[in-house]
Design a protein around this motif. Structure first.
Motif, PDB file in Angstrom:
ATOM      1  N   PHE A  71      47.347  37.774  38.677  1.00 16.85           N
ATOM      2  CA  PHE A  71      47.486  38.598  39.869  1.00 16.85           C
ATOM      3  C   PHE A  71      46.301  38.293  40.777  1.00 16.85           C
ATOM      4  O   PHE A  71      45.145  38.434  40.373  1.00 16.85           O
ATOM      5  CB  PHE A  71      47.473  40.092  39.502  1.00 16.85           C
ATOM      6  CG  PHE A  71      48.646  40.506  38.666  1.00 16.85           C
ATOM      7  CD1 PHE A  71      49.775  41.053  39.249  1.00 16.85           C
ATOM      8  CD2 PHE A  71      48.618  40.357  37.292  1.00 16.85           C
ATOM      9  CE1 PHE A  71      50.861  41.432  38.479  1.00 16.85           C
ATOM     10  CE2 PHE A  71      49.697  40.735  36.508  1.00 16.85           C
ATOM     11  CZ  PHE A  71      50.825  41.273  37.107  1.00 16.85           C
ATOM     12  N   THR A 129      44.738  39.315  44.399  1.00 18.43           N
ATOM     13  CA  THR A 129      44.822  40.266  45.497  1.00 18.43           C
ATOM     14  C   THR A 129      43.667  40.014  46.454  1.00 18.43           C
ATOM     15  O   THR A 129      42.594  39.560  46.054  1.00 18.43           O
ATOM     16  CB  THR A 129      44.767  41.725  44.992  1.00 18.43           C
ATOM     17  OG1 THR A 129      43.542  41.922  44.272  1.00 18.43           O
ATOM     18  CG2 THR A 129      45.941  42.033  44.081  1.00 18.43           C
ATOM     19  N   THR A 146      41.922  41.591  50.357  1.00 16.54           N
ATOM     20  CA  THR A 146      41.930  42.456  51.532  1.00 16.54           C
ATOM     21  C   THR A 146      41.577  41.556  52.714  1.00 16.54           C
ATOM     22  O   THR A 146      40.566  40.854  52.690  1.00 16.54           O
ATOM     23  CB  THR A 146      40.887  43.583  51.396  1.00 16.54           C
ATOM     24  OG1 THR A 146      41.175  44.317  50.206  1.00 16.54           O
ATOM     25  CG2 THR A 146      40.940  44.519  52.586  1.00 16.54           C
TER      26      THR A 146
END
Length: 197
Positions: free
Chosen positions: A44, A46, A48
């Protein structure tokens, strides 16, 4: 979401627009794992983003172990007989016992001494194929006080010592690796347990 071969298993773009200095909390991220194969790993990644540039990033890996749970109803008998380790032994008259649960709280209340647990279990052909080139082991957890563990009549491990030595290993996790050739379609796990306190 990608697997260990970096093949994409699932993907979805979902943007959360924030005003300057605005904070939003994401309570849960749910990922359906019905496509996960035992022994696989999903990664995973991720990030921002602000103005198209990553300001934070995180990489996580979730591994799906290749296991066959053996908890549930086993057979148990108080006493000690080496023949009880053999896969052909008839344990049909033995008491039922719930594993994992102390025998004092189940089939043998107020008993200290030696007893045997036995379990017959099948391994699906797909699991045997999946494990063909991988090391295999039995995980028993901790056993109070000592154990000798047999798979299909062959001793695969021991923790602690039985009387007259009486060496406890009640806090030691039992993980016994064994030769995969011991596994059959139907198997018998026999565990001799000594509990003296």
């Amino acid at each position: 979401v990608s697997d260990e071969n970096n093949d994409i298993v699932a993907d979805e773009q979902h943007a959360i627009e924030l005003a300057p200095r605005e904070t939003k909390k994401i309570a849960d991220v749910m990922v359906l794992t019905d496509r996960a194969d035992f022994g696989s790993a999903w990664s995973f990644d991720t990030a921002t983003l602000s103005g198209g540039q990553a300001v934070t990033a995180r990489h996580s890996v979730v591994r799906f172990p290749s296991t066959l749970p053996l908890d549930g109803p086993w057979k148990i008998a108080a006493g000690d007989d080496p023949a009880w380790s053999q896969s052909g032994f008839d344990d049909s008259a033995w008491k039922a016992a719930v594993v994992p649960l102390r025998w004092e709280d189940d089939a043998l209340p107020d008993y200290d001494g030696i007893a045997w647990y036995r379990l017959r279990f099948n391994i699906p052909a797909e699991a045997l194929e999946r494990w063909s080139d991988k090391p295999v082991a039995i995980l028993l957890g901790a056993v109070d006080d000592a154990d000798e563990t047999f798979l299909n009549g062959q001793k695969i491990g021991q923790g602690g010592s039985f009387p007259p030595e009486k060496q406890t290993a009640w806090e030691t996790l039992r993980i016994y690796e064994f030769d995969r050739k011991l596994l059959q379609g139907e198997n018998v796990l026999a565990v001799r347990v000594g509990d003296w306190m």
